[in-house]
Write an enzyme that holds these catalytic residues in place. Sequence first.
Site, PDB file in Angstrom:
ATOM      1  N   ASP A 153      -5.368  -1.039   3.660  1.00 11.93           N
ATOM      2  CA  ASP A 153      -4.232  -1.505   4.438  1.00 11.93           C
ATOM      3  C   ASP A 153      -3.886  -2.910   3.958  1.00 11.93           C
ATOM      4  O   ASP A 153      -4.775  -3.738   3.757  1.00 11.93           O
ATOM      5  CB  ASP A 153      -4.585  -1.529   5.928  1.00 11.93           C
ATOM      6  CG  ASP A 153      -3.436  -1.996   6.799  1.00 11.93           C
ATOM      7  OD1 ASP A 153      -2.277  -1.674   6.474  1.00 11.93           O
ATOM      8  OD2 ASP A 153      -3.701  -2.681   7.809  1.00 11.93           O
ATOM      9  N   THR A 154      -2.611  -3.174   3.751  1.00  9.58           N
ATOM     10  CA  THR A 154      -2.169  -4.514   3.363  1.00  9.58           C
ATOM     11  C   THR A 154      -1.230  -5.058   4.438  1.00  9.58           C
ATOM     12  O   THR A 154      -0.643  -4.288   5.206  1.00  9.58           O
ATOM     13  CB  THR A 154      -1.432  -4.496   2.009  1.00  9.58           C
ATOM     14  OG1 THR A 154      -0.261  -3.680   2.111  1.00  9.58           O
ATOM     15  CG2 THR A 154      -2.345  -3.951   0.912  1.00  9.58           C
ATOM     16  N   ARG A 161       1.214   6.987   0.383  1.00  8.74           N
ATOM     17  CA  ARG A 161       0.452   5.994   1.160  1.00  8.74           C
ATOM     18  C   ARG A 161      -0.954   5.937   0.582  1.00  8.74           C
ATOM     19  O   ARG A 161      -1.638   6.949   0.486  1.00  8.74           O
ATOM     20  CB  ARG A 161       0.411   6.397   2.634  1.00  8.74           C
ATOM     21  CG  ARG A 161      -0.397   5.447   3.539  1.00  8.74           C
ATOM     22  CD  ARG A 161       0.204   4.055   3.542  1.00  8.74           C
ATOM     23  NE  ARG A 161      -0.379   3.217   4.578  1.00  8.74           N
ATOM     24  CZ  ARG A 161      -1.535   2.556   4.471  1.00  8.74           C
ATOM     25  NH1 ARG A 161      -2.273   2.685   3.371  1.00  8.74           N
ATOM     26  NH2 ARG A 161      -1.961   1.798   5.450  1.00  8.74           N
ATOM     27  N   ASP A 163       0.801  -1.221   0.000  1.00  7.94           N
ATOM     28  CA  ASP A 163       0.000   0.000   0.000  1.00  7.94           C
ATOM     29  C   ASP A 163       0.839   1.279   0.000  1.00  7.94           C
ATOM     30  O   ASP A 163       0.351   2.353   0.347  1.00  7.94           O
ATOM     31  CB  ASP A 163      -0.960   0.015   1.202  1.00  7.94           C
ATOM     32  CG  ASP A 163      -0.245  -0.237   2.525  1.00  7.94           C
ATOM     33  OD1 ASP A 163       0.908   0.200   2.676  1.00  7.94           O
ATOM     34  OD2 ASP A 163      -0.831  -0.897   3.404  1.00  7.94           O
ATOM     35  N   ARG A 199       4.294  11.398   4.143  1.00  4.36           N
ATOM     36  CA  ARG A 199       3.908  10.697   2.911  1.00  4.36           C
ATOM     37  C   ARG A 199       2.661  11.333   2.303  1.00  4.36           C
ATOM     38  O   ARG A 199       1.755  11.754   3.030  1.00  4.36           O
ATOM     39  CB  ARG A 199       3.618   9.218   3.209  1.00  4.36           C
ATOM     40  CG  ARG A 199       4.771   8.462   3.827  1.00  4.36           C
ATOM     41  CD  ARG A 199       4.395   7.045   4.198  1.00  4.36           C
ATOM     42  NE  ARG A 199       3.334   7.002   5.200  1.00  4.36           N
ATOM     43  CZ  ARG A 199       2.882   5.888   5.766  1.00  4.36           C
ATOM     44  NH1 ARG A 199       3.385   4.718   5.413  1.00  4.36           N
ATOM     45  NH2 ARG A 199       1.916   5.944   6.676  1.00  4.36           N
ATOM     46  N   GLU A 237       1.999  -6.459   6.430  1.00  2.00           N
ATOM     47  CA  GLU A 237       3.373  -5.970   6.425  1.00  2.00           C
ATOM     48  C   GLU A 237       4.329  -6.982   5.784  1.00  2.00           C
ATOM     49  O   GLU A 237       4.107  -8.194   5.831  1.00  2.00           O
ATOM     50  CB  GLU A 237       3.842  -5.683   7.858  1.00  2.00           C
ATOM     51  CG  GLU A 237       3.020  -4.639   8.593  1.00  2.00           C
ATOM     52  CD  GLU A 237       3.238  -3.243   8.047  1.00  2.00           C
ATOM     53  OE1 GLU A 237       4.214  -3.045   7.293  1.00  2.00           O
ATOM     54  OE2 GLU A 237       2.447  -2.348   8.375  1.00  2.00           O
TER      55      GLU A 237
END
Length: 266
Positions: free
Chosen positions: A102-103, A97, A83, A148, A105
Amino acid sequence: MELFLGFLVFASLVACGVFFSKVIKKAKKGISLKRSVQSLGVSFVVLLGSVAVFGNPELLNLIQTSGTTDQIPVKLVKTIDGDTIKIRYQGKDQNVRYLLIDTPETNHPRLGKQPFGEEAKERNNQLVKSGKLTIEFDVGERVDKYGRLLAYVYVDGKSVQQTLLEEGLARVAYVYPPNTRHLTPYEEAQQRAKIKGIGIWSIENYATDTGFKENDAKNSGSSDEVKEYFKNCTELRKKYPNGVPKGHPAYQAKMDGDKDGYACER
C-alpha cells in the site's frame, strides 16, 4: 489445443449416443428411464462445459495461469498511483492493483494528497517504464471488488513491489491468504527501510498496520520536504555535483552513507 477440443467434443458426442441408445432400448422394455436420463444429462453437461472453457480464451488463460509463477508480458498504458497501473491485457485496458503493498494516496476523495504519495507514484512510474513489464498472479483471487487485477509486477524480472518497499515508499498491507507467495521477502524489505528511517518511515507514527495516520504525518512533517527524487548519487550529482545538505529538496537519508547530514558529497 484445437485438436484436444475436437477430441473432447467427439468423445462426449459418442458417450451421448451410447446413452441415448440405451434409453431407447429400455423404453421398449418398459424399464425405468431415470438413471439413463440422468447419465445422458451428465454427458451433455460435460460437452457444454468443455466447449465453454476450452473455447473461451479468457477462461482458458485463467486455468493456465492460476497457481503458477509464470510472468506474463503486458503493455503499460499509464501509471495511476504508487500501487496501481493500467495495462493492456488480453486485448483490453485493465487496472492492476499491486498485491501485498500500500502506498500513500495522491488524490483520494476523502484523504486527499498524503505525504510521500507523489514520490511513490513518480518512482512507480519510473520503474514500470524502465524495461520489460510483466505480471504474475497468485493462487487466490485475481480480481478485486473494483474489477482490478491483483498481481505482482516486475520490470526485467525485478519486483516493483519489493523495490518500493525497500526504498520506503510503500508498506506491507492487504495480506489476504492465499495470495501471500512473496510476503516474506516483502516484509524483509520493509524492515530494512524502517531501520534506515527512509520515506514513509521518516515520519514518526505515520505508517501503521492499519494505514497512514494523517494527523501524525501533518504534525511531524510532510513529503513536500522531498520535492526532487533521484535514484542514486550518480543521478543526483548530475544536477548537484557536490551533493546536498539535510533539508534540501533532493536530500534522502539513504544517500547519506556516513550520516553527517550531507548526501552524495564528494
